[in-house]
Design an enzyme around this catalytic site. Structure first.
Site, PDB file in Angstrom:
ATOM      1  N   CYS A   2       0.841  -1.193   0.000  1.00  0.00           N
ATOM      2  CA  CYS A   2       0.000   0.000   0.000  1.00  0.00           C
ATOM      3  C   CYS A   2       0.879   1.246   0.000  1.00  0.00           C
ATOM      4  O   CYS A   2       2.040   1.216   0.346  1.00  0.00           O
ATOM      5  CB  CYS A   2      -0.874  -0.004   1.258  1.00  0.00           C
ATOM      6  SG  CYS A   2      -1.803  -1.520   1.445  1.00  0.00           S
ATOM      7  N   ARG A  27       3.347   1.585  -7.050  1.00  0.00           N
ATOM      8  CA  ARG A  27       3.352   0.440  -6.128  1.00  0.00           C
ATOM      9  C   ARG A  27       2.212  -0.526  -6.416  1.00  0.00           C
ATOM     10  O   ARG A  27       2.189  -1.630  -5.897  1.00  0.00           O
ATOM     11  CB  ARG A  27       3.254   0.929  -4.678  1.00  0.00           C
ATOM     12  CG  ARG A  27       4.420   1.785  -4.222  1.00  0.00           C
ATOM     13  CD  ARG A  27       4.089   2.524  -2.939  1.00  0.00           C
ATOM     14  NE  ARG A  27       4.061   1.645  -1.790  1.00  0.00           N
ATOM     15  CZ  ARG A  27       5.093   1.455  -0.953  1.00  0.00           C
ATOM     16  NH1 ARG A  27       6.227   2.083  -1.195  1.00  0.00           N
ATOM     17  NH2 ARG A  27       5.007   0.657   0.072  1.00  0.00           N
ATOM     18  N   TRP A  75      -3.415  -2.016  -1.527  1.00  0.00           N
ATOM     19  CA  TRP A  75      -3.190  -3.270  -2.262  1.00  0.00           C
ATOM     20  C   TRP A  75      -3.838  -4.334  -1.381  1.00  0.00           C
ATOM     21  O   TRP A  75      -3.287  -4.709  -0.344  1.00  0.00           O
ATOM     22  CB  TRP A  75      -1.702  -3.522  -2.456  1.00  0.00           C
ATOM     23  CG  TRP A  75      -1.366  -4.847  -3.046  1.00  0.00           C
ATOM     24  CD1 TRP A  75      -1.024  -5.990  -2.383  1.00  0.00           C
ATOM     25  CD2 TRP A  75      -1.334  -5.200  -4.435  1.00  0.00           C
ATOM     26  NE1 TRP A  75      -0.795  -7.021  -3.252  1.00  0.00           N
ATOM     27  CE2 TRP A  75      -0.972  -6.578  -4.526  1.00  0.00           C
ATOM     28  CE3 TRP A  75      -1.588  -4.519  -5.606  1.00  0.00           C
ATOM     29  CZ2 TRP A  75      -0.854  -7.258  -5.739  1.00  0.00           C
ATOM     30  CZ3 TRP A  75      -1.456  -5.199  -6.826  1.00  0.00           C
ATOM     31  CH2 TRP A  75      -1.100  -6.541  -6.873  1.00  0.00           C
ATOM     32  N   ASN A 101      -0.412  -0.108   6.147  1.00  0.00           N
ATOM     33  CA  ASN A 101       0.254  -0.981   5.183  1.00  0.00           C
ATOM     34  C   ASN A 101       0.779  -2.164   5.970  1.00  0.00           C
ATOM     35  O   ASN A 101       1.433  -1.978   6.996  1.00  0.00           O
ATOM     36  CB  ASN A 101       1.417  -0.241   4.502  1.00  0.00           C
ATOM     37  CG  ASN A 101       2.114  -1.112   3.463  1.00  0.00           C
ATOM     38  OD1 ASN A 101       1.564  -2.119   3.024  1.00  0.00           O
ATOM     39  ND2 ASN A 101       3.318  -0.742   3.087  1.00  0.00           N
ATOM     40  N   GLY A 102       0.468  -3.394   5.531  1.00  0.00           N
ATOM     41  CA  GLY A 102       0.985  -4.579   6.218  1.00  0.00           C
ATOM     42  C   GLY A 102      -0.137  -5.541   6.557  1.00  0.00           C
ATOM     43  O   GLY A 102      -1.217  -5.497   5.970  1.00  0.00           O
ATOM     44  N   GLU A 484      13.047 -22.761 -14.245  1.00  0.00           N
ATOM     45  CA  GLU A 484      12.754 -21.343 -13.943  1.00  0.00           C
ATOM     46  C   GLU A 484      13.978 -20.475 -14.231  1.00  0.00           C
ATOM     47  O   GLU A 484      13.857 -19.389 -14.794  1.00  0.00           O
ATOM     48  CB  GLU A 484      12.305 -21.204 -12.497  1.00  0.00           C
ATOM     49  CG  GLU A 484      12.202 -19.792 -11.960  1.00  0.00           C
ATOM     50  CD  GLU A 484      11.214 -18.899 -12.719  1.00  0.00           C
ATOM     51  OE1 GLU A 484      10.478 -19.402 -13.583  1.00  0.00           O
ATOM     52  OE2 GLU A 484      11.227 -17.674 -12.463  1.00  0.00           O
ATOM     53  N   LYS A 488      13.930 -17.269 -16.872  1.00  0.00           N
ATOM     54  CA  LYS A 488      14.377 -15.910 -16.518  1.00  0.00           C
ATOM     55  C   LYS A 488      15.369 -15.400 -17.550  1.00  0.00           C
ATOM     56  O   LYS A 488      15.313 -14.270 -18.011  1.00  0.00           O
ATOM     57  CB  LYS A 488      15.010 -15.918 -15.122  1.00  0.00           C
ATOM     58  CG  LYS A 488      14.015 -16.074 -13.997  1.00  0.00           C
ATOM     59  CD  LYS A 488      13.288 -14.806 -13.655  1.00  0.00           C
ATOM     60  CE  LYS A 488      11.864 -14.609 -13.954  1.00  0.00           C
ATOM     61  NZ  LYS A 488      10.890 -15.615 -14.051  1.00  0.00           N
ATOM     62  N   GLU A 491      13.680 -14.770 -21.063  1.00  0.00           N
ATOM     63  CA  GLU A 491      12.769 -13.615 -21.187  1.00  0.00           C
ATOM     64  C   GLU A 491      13.489 -12.286 -20.934  1.00  0.00           C
ATOM     65  O   GLU A 491      12.997 -11.236 -21.336  1.00  0.00           O
ATOM     66  CB  GLU A 491      11.552 -13.765 -20.279  1.00  0.00           C
ATOM     67  CG  GLU A 491      11.817 -13.895 -18.809  1.00  0.00           C
ATOM     68  CD  GLU A 491      10.521 -14.071 -18.012  1.00  0.00           C
ATOM     69  OE1 GLU A 491       9.449 -13.669 -18.471  1.00  0.00           O
ATOM     70  OE2 GLU A 491      10.599 -14.616 -16.904  1.00  0.00           O
ATOM     71  N   HIS A 507      20.529 -38.702 -22.167  1.00  0.00           N
ATOM     72  CA  HIS A 507      19.528 -39.133 -23.167  1.00  0.00           C
ATOM     73  C   HIS A 507      19.396 -38.126 -24.299  1.00  0.00           C
ATOM     74  O   HIS A 507      18.375 -38.085 -24.975  1.00  0.00           O
ATOM     75  CB  HIS A 507      18.175 -39.323 -22.468  1.00  0.00           C
ATOM     76  CG  HIS A 507      18.204 -40.371 -21.408  1.00  0.00           C
ATOM     77  ND1 HIS A 507      18.315 -41.709 -21.672  1.00  0.00           N
ATOM     78  CD2 HIS A 507      18.223 -40.256 -20.060  1.00  0.00           C
ATOM     79  CE1 HIS A 507      18.341 -42.384 -20.546  1.00  0.00           C
ATOM     80  NE2 HIS A 507      18.297 -41.530 -19.539  1.00  0.00           N
ATOM     81  N   LYS A 609       2.946  -8.278 -18.598  1.00  0.00           N
ATOM     82  CA  LYS A 609       2.937  -8.754 -17.208  1.00  0.00           C
ATOM     83  C   LYS A 609       1.793  -9.734 -16.979  1.00  0.00           C
ATOM     84  O   LYS A 609       1.929 -10.693 -16.244  1.00  0.00           O
ATOM     85  CB  LYS A 609       2.804  -7.579 -16.241  1.00  0.00           C
ATOM     86  CG  LYS A 609       2.860  -7.976 -14.761  1.00  0.00           C
ATOM     87  CD  LYS A 609       4.142  -8.702 -14.420  1.00  0.00           C
ATOM     88  CE  LYS A 609       4.159  -9.233 -13.006  1.00  0.00           C
ATOM     89  NZ  LYS A 609       5.324 -10.138 -12.782  1.00  0.00           N
TER      90      LYS A 609
HETATM   91  C1  AGP Z   1       7.290 -15.096 -15.560  1.00  0.00           C
HETATM   92  O1  AGP Z   1       8.548 -14.441 -15.424  1.00  0.00           O
HETATM   93  C2  AGP Z   1       6.555 -14.639 -16.795  1.00  0.00           C
HETATM   94  N1  AGP Z   1       6.325 -13.253 -16.743  1.00  0.00           N
HETATM   95  C3  AGP Z   1       5.320 -15.481 -17.099  1.00  0.00           C
HETATM   96  O2  AGP Z   1       5.790 -16.785 -17.378  1.00  0.00           O
HETATM   97  C4  AGP Z   1       4.239 -15.589 -16.004  1.00  0.00           C
HETATM   98  O3  AGP Z   1       4.733 -16.354 -14.933  1.00  0.00           O
HETATM   99  C5  AGP Z   1       3.023 -16.318 -16.592  1.00  0.00           C
HETATM  100  O4  AGP Z   1       2.523 -15.536 -17.661  1.00  0.00           O
HETATM  101  C6  AGP Z   1       1.900 -16.554 -15.579  1.00  0.00           C
HETATM  102  O5  AGP Z   1       1.432 -15.335 -15.091  1.00  0.00           O
HETATM  103  P1  AGP Z   1       0.447 -15.360 -13.823  1.00  0.00           P
HETATM  104  O6  AGP Z   1       1.229 -15.940 -12.684  1.00  0.00           O
HETATM  105  O7  AGP Z   1       0.061 -13.921 -13.599  1.00  0.00           O
HETATM  106  O8  AGP Z   1      -0.735 -16.219 -14.164  1.00  0.00           O
END
Ligand code: AGP
Length: 614
Positions: A2, A27, A75, A101-102, A484, A488, A491, A507, A609
């Site tokens: 928040c 934020r 938030w 906030n919290g 993962e 990272k 992307e 394999h 996002k």
């Molecule tokens: C993760 O770094 C990516 N931005 C992407 O894979 C993301 O995790 C995926 O689109 C799922 O998003 P969500 O968790 O908002 O559903």
């Protein structure tokens, strides 16, 4: 998190406060509100949605001129994002306004105590109990400062509080525990805020409040005490950030800031999960124990990073509950005609709560009469709204497109689900669950220890800035961490990066290994049967073919050390918790390498996002 603003001074309080809230919009929030003290009364306005809704309400009903006021962008954590749940929250007499906030961990017991003594609480928030507790103290004769000191002594959890009173419009009082609060020091005016971005347009002289402190600001003075009322010296400092840097807390990227917020995010996700007897409680579970005992299959569905969090969770959920747990890509799930019925629990993991692939998958599951539980970071978003139950991660808004604190808190929330199922179904004794929860509660410290030793990883990233391919290997819970880590890098750096199960190397993928190829290897803790030794063998295999081995292993793992071109030491943690520390260096590496390549880390090309299209 928040946004909070407080002001006392010669300017119009409302304008200063609303402008400060605007500077905190980055934020992330889902409602906003203000309160000013004027003409012997409190005047408030609050609206769900963006500040434009609040502006419209203020245009329709302007607040009077005032020299003192508070404001908030919320938030949502406890209680959905509605006008009623927006801050400020008031006491029964409408003479006190507080913003927060919290997470107040013991709010339920405090609320029950207040209602038993006749207080009428009207919102679903944890914050509102503070307004009424302040009222109790003020009614007993305390001024706002003394009242805040007394109330803070009763609160558990993480909180930044700022309050104003119609009975004393010359002051605004704030307090903090485990959540930031800074003071802006002006000439004939003073400010309180969640971060300096709210007031650096007015002053760059600031004061950071310490843990368990109360601050009282008037137009001409600032007084700081501890919760017992003893005066405390708080250090002043000059803010030399520009506004953009201030929004990122001084970091270059939101992503880097969010990587370093992970200890707090994990701690907040664990807050308030234990009942009076120490038992695990999930307040938004909304599935009865009976329904949970009927479950004979769990299917986790998600996309991207959230999918990898599900892959990690599978190991724990199956180990603790003995319920088969499948993990599926949401975009594939509904097209394979999955076998679903009301004994299937579908777990949808989503940071944004708006990912269309995941949303369509849960709609399919519900049509097949399966129960759906969401694990989400965004209160009130579509996926939790369309689910039978929800476990919210309390990571705070994640602004960087590449998910970091979202991932760690998703893993933690999945673990809470697994432990809750084990508790309800009796597959774990209470003391076993307590032991695991105690280990989880130590993880913020372990994560911080990793964050404090990242300089060699920064240097490695800069050294590899022009590399065109990186491989990641892991076994058991290290395998989804490898996936993962590769995502990272893909992307953010736009280069080939691939994660493999270390056992799969022979394999096929080992054909990719040649001299100089950087390979990250996540090594499981020793003592886990032969898993550790098998990964050591994998490292020897790739070194024999010229790979540059970057080995993430327990800090005292002297067995693997001779085979590491670079060793990234990890704290010693239980196997199932290693992803919470092993992922962090991979996040830092990707962020730093992309920075070295001059990429926009927060807004990588081609990405959004929240992917709200199928
Ligand atoms: C993760 O770094 C990516 N931005 C992407 O894979 C993301 O995790 C995926 O689109 C799922 O998003 P969500 O968790 O908002 O559903």
């Amino acid at each position: 998190m928040c946004g909070i603003v407080g002001y006392v001074g010669e300017q119009q309080a409302l304008g200063v406060v609303v402008d400060g809230l605007r500077r905190l919009e980055y934020r992330g929030y889902d409602s906003g509100g203000v309160a000013v003290a004027a003409d012997g009364a409190l005047h408030t306005q609050k609206r769900s949605g963006k500040l434009a809704n609040l502006d419209k309400a203020l245009d329709e009903r302007p607040l009077p001129a005032s020299s003192a006021g508070v404001g908030h962008t919320r938030w949502a954590t406890h209680g959905s994002p509605t006008d009623r749940n927006a801050h400020p929250h008031l006491d029964c007499r409408q003479r006190l306004a507080v913003v927060h906030n919290g997470i107040i961990e013991n709010f339920a017991a405090l609320r029950a105590e207040l209602e038993r003594s006749g207080h009428d609480l009207v919102s679903d928030t944890d914050t509102e109990v503070v307004a009424h507790l302040l009222e109790v103290e003020v009614t007993r004769g305390a001024d706002l400062t003394r009242a805040m000191q007394a109330v803070c002594g009763r609160l558990e959890g993480a909180f930044t509080l700022v309050a104003t009173s119609a009975d004393d419009p010359s002051r605004v009082v704030g307090a903090r525990r485990n959540s930031p609060l800074v003071v802006g020091l002006g000439e004939g005016e003073n400010f309180l805020a969640s971060d300096v971005a709210a007031f650096i347009a007015h002053t760059r002289e600031a004061m950071e409040l310490g843990q368990d402190q109360v601050v009282t600001i008037t137009a001409d003075a600032v007084e700081v005490t501890d919760f017992a009322g003893n005066p405390v010296d708080a250090a002043r400092y000059h803010v030399d950030w520009d506004l953009s840097a201030a929004e990122k807390g001084g970091y270059d990227w939101f992503m880097r800031k969010e990587i370093y917020e992970q200890p707090r995010a994990v701690a907040d996700t664990l807050l308030g999960r234990r009942g009076a007897e120490g038992e695990l409680q999930l307040d938004e579970m909304r599935l009865s124990d009976e329904e949970l005992r009927e479950i004979d299959k769990i299917i986790v569905i998600a996309c991207g990073t959230a999918f990898y969090a599900g892959l990690v969770a599978k190991y724990a959920i199956e180990h603790w509950t003995r319920v088969p747990c499948e993990v599926e890509l949401a975009s594939e799930f509904r097209y394979r005609d999955p076998i679903l019925d009301k004994a299937t629990l579908v777990v949808a993991i989503s940071q944004s709560g708006e990912t269309m692939d995941t949303l369509m998958a849960i709609r399919h599951a519900r049509r097949q009469r399966s129960r759906v539980l969401a694990i989400c970071n965004t209160n009130g978003s579509t996926i939790p709204r369309e689910s039978d139950a929800v476990i919210y991660t309390h990571a705070g808004p994640e602004i960087g497109v590449a998910s970091t604190k979202g991932f760690l808190t998703q893993v933690v929330a999945c673990y809470l689900l697994g432990l809750y199922l084990a508790q309800v179904r009796g597959t774990k004794y209470g003391d076993e669950i307590t032991w695991i929860l105690d280990k989880l509660s130590q993880m913020p410290t372990e994560i911080q220890q990793v964050l404090d030793s990242m300089e060699p990883v920064h240097a490695l990233a800069r050294d590899l800035a022009q590399t065109q391919s990186v491989l990641f290997l892991g076994r058991h819970t290290g395998y989804p961490v490898a996936l993962e880590g590769a995502l990272k890098l893909k992307e953010l750096a736009y280069i080939h990066a691939e994660g493999f199960a270390a056992g799969e190397l022979k394999h096929g993928p080992i054909a990719l290994v040649e001299k100089g190829v950087p390979v990250f290897v996540i090594v499981p803790p020793r003592g886990r049967d032969s898993l550790h030794d098998k990964v050591v063998s994998n490292i020897q295999e790739i070194r024999a073919r010229g790979a540059r081995t970057i080995v993430l292993a327990e800090e005292d793992d002297d067995v693997v050390a001779p085979y590491a071109d670079q060793l990234v030491p990890l704290p010693k943690v239980p196997t199932l918790m290693q992803p919470l520390v092993a992922t962090v260096p991979l996040q830092v590496f990707a962020c730093e390498l992309a920075t070295a390549r001059g990429h926009d880390v927060d807004q990588p090309r081609n990405l959004a996002k929240s992917v709200t299209v199928e």
